[in-house]
Design an enzyme around this catalytic site. Structure first.
Site, PDB file in Angstrom:
ATOM      1  N   ASN A  22       0.800  -1.229   0.000  1.00 52.40           N
ATOM      2  CA  ASN A  22       0.000   0.000   0.000  1.00 52.40           C
ATOM      3  C   ASN A  22       0.831   1.278   0.000  1.00 52.40           C
ATOM      4  O   ASN A  22       0.290   2.366   0.142  1.00 52.40           O
ATOM      5  CB  ASN A  22      -0.956  -0.001   1.193  1.00 52.40           C
ATOM      6  CG  ASN A  22      -1.740  -1.288   1.281  1.00 52.40           C
ATOM      7  OD1 ASN A  22      -1.532  -2.073   2.184  1.00 52.40           O
ATOM      8  ND2 ASN A  22      -2.599  -1.538   0.304  1.00 52.40           N
ATOM      9  N   VAL A  53       1.096   6.933  -0.490  1.00 56.40           N
ATOM     10  CA  VAL A  53       0.383   6.044   0.427  1.00 56.40           C
ATOM     11  C   VAL A  53      -1.034   5.806  -0.073  1.00 56.40           C
ATOM     12  O   VAL A  53      -1.747   6.750  -0.417  1.00 56.40           O
ATOM     13  CB  VAL A  53       0.318   6.669   1.843  1.00 56.40           C
ATOM     14  CG1 VAL A  53      -0.428   5.763   2.804  1.00 56.40           C
ATOM     15  CG2 VAL A  53       1.724   6.970   2.366  1.00 56.40           C
ATOM     16  N   CYS A  54      -1.429   4.539  -0.114  1.00 55.79           N
ATOM     17  CA  CYS A  54      -2.789   4.173  -0.504  1.00 55.79           C
ATOM     18  C   CYS A  54      -3.595   3.904   0.770  1.00 55.79           C
ATOM     19  O   CYS A  54      -3.529   2.819   1.340  1.00 55.79           O
ATOM     20  CB  CYS A  54      -2.768   2.941  -1.399  1.00 55.79           C
ATOM     21  SG  CYS A  54      -4.404   2.480  -1.981  1.00 55.79           S
ATOM     22  N   LEU A  55      -4.278   4.924   1.232  1.00 53.58           N
ATOM     23  CA  LEU A  55      -5.124   4.827   2.422  1.00 53.58           C
ATOM     24  C   LEU A  55      -6.419   5.551   2.074  1.00 53.58           C
ATOM     25  O   LEU A  55      -6.404   6.750   1.774  1.00 53.58           O
ATOM     26  CB  LEU A  55      -4.423   5.471   3.627  1.00 53.58           C
ATOM     27  CG  LEU A  55      -5.108   5.375   4.969  1.00 53.58           C
ATOM     28  CD1 LEU A  55      -5.235   3.922   5.419  1.00 53.58           C
ATOM     29  CD2 LEU A  55      -4.318   6.165   6.017  1.00 53.58           C
ATOM     30  N   ASP A 100      -5.930  -3.471  -2.471  1.00 51.89           N
ATOM     31  CA  ASP A 100      -5.940  -2.073  -2.913  1.00 51.89           C
ATOM     32  C   ASP A 100      -4.494  -1.576  -2.983  1.00 51.89           C
ATOM     33  O   ASP A 100      -4.093  -0.718  -2.214  1.00 51.89           O
ATOM     34  CB  ASP A 100      -6.775  -1.236  -1.935  1.00 51.89           C
ATOM     35  CG  ASP A 100      -7.030   0.170  -2.446  1.00 51.89           C
ATOM     36  OD1 ASP A 100      -6.878   0.414  -3.660  1.00 51.89           O
ATOM     37  OD2 ASP A 100      -7.360   1.041  -1.609  1.00 51.89           O
TER      38      ASP A 100
END
Length: 194
Positions: A115, A122-124, A155
């Protein structure tokens, strides 16, 4: 009658402006620097930071001094999961539009993670489409911490790491350890972060 009332309001507004200018001039004459007005975003951020309830594995620092609250760093040291023992630093850049606009968060530590890409993006979800003004800095920090205790291969930003996590968790764990100790995973070199 309404006209007199509007004139009275206009006069009061002018008086407030004159008093504000007089106060600023008096402060300047006393040798004090002029008071900088805080934006709504700065006021909200100040409140968020004063109410932080960080886990013991997280800390916050202000490399540009406490006068610059809009840019700070958060360090996370996971005590469980694949990343136990590592130290990961994130930079936060807060817009004056905060909390109506999510903070910009980047990972400064190069990490092998599904992520977080190699550039630190950052994939949040709460930093993107799920951001709402009721969320705060504390929520983001807990979300980042959760990425280290429960990385999500569904994701990804780093598709290779996500595929290894999904298909071969033992190999993923080995790759994380190699990267955290300072070494190559595939063609990518990671500096030690333990």
């Amino acid at each position: 009658m309404i006209c007199c009332f509007l004139c009275l309001i206009g006069t009061m507004i002018k008086l407030f402006k004159v008093k504000e200018k007089q106060r600023e001039q008096a402060e300047n004459e006393n040798g004090k620097p002029p008071v900088k007005k805080q934006s709504a975003g700065e006021l909200r951020l100040h409140k968020d930071i004063s109410e932080l309830n960080l886990p013991k594995t997280c800390s916050i620092s202000f490399p540009n001094g406490k006068d610059n609250l809009m840019n700070f760093e958060v360090t996370i040291r996971p005590d469980e999961g694949y990343y136990t023992g590592g130290t990961f630093t994130f930079s936060f850049s807060i817009s004056p539009m905060y909390p109506h606009e999510a903070p910009k968060v980047k990972c400064k530590t190069k990490v092998y993670h599904p992520n977080i890409d190699l550039e630190g993006n950052v994939c949040l979800n709460i930093l993107r489409e799920d951001w709402k003004p009721v969320l705060n800095i504390n929520t983001i920090i807990y979300g980042l911490y959760h990425l280290f205790t429960e990385p999500n291969h569904e994701d990804p930003l780093n598709h290779d790491a996500a595929a290894v996590l999904r298909d071969n968790p033992k190999m993923f764990e080995s790759n994380v350890r190699r990267a955290m100790h300072g070494g190559y995973v595939g063609q990518t070199y990671f500096t030690r972060c333990m």
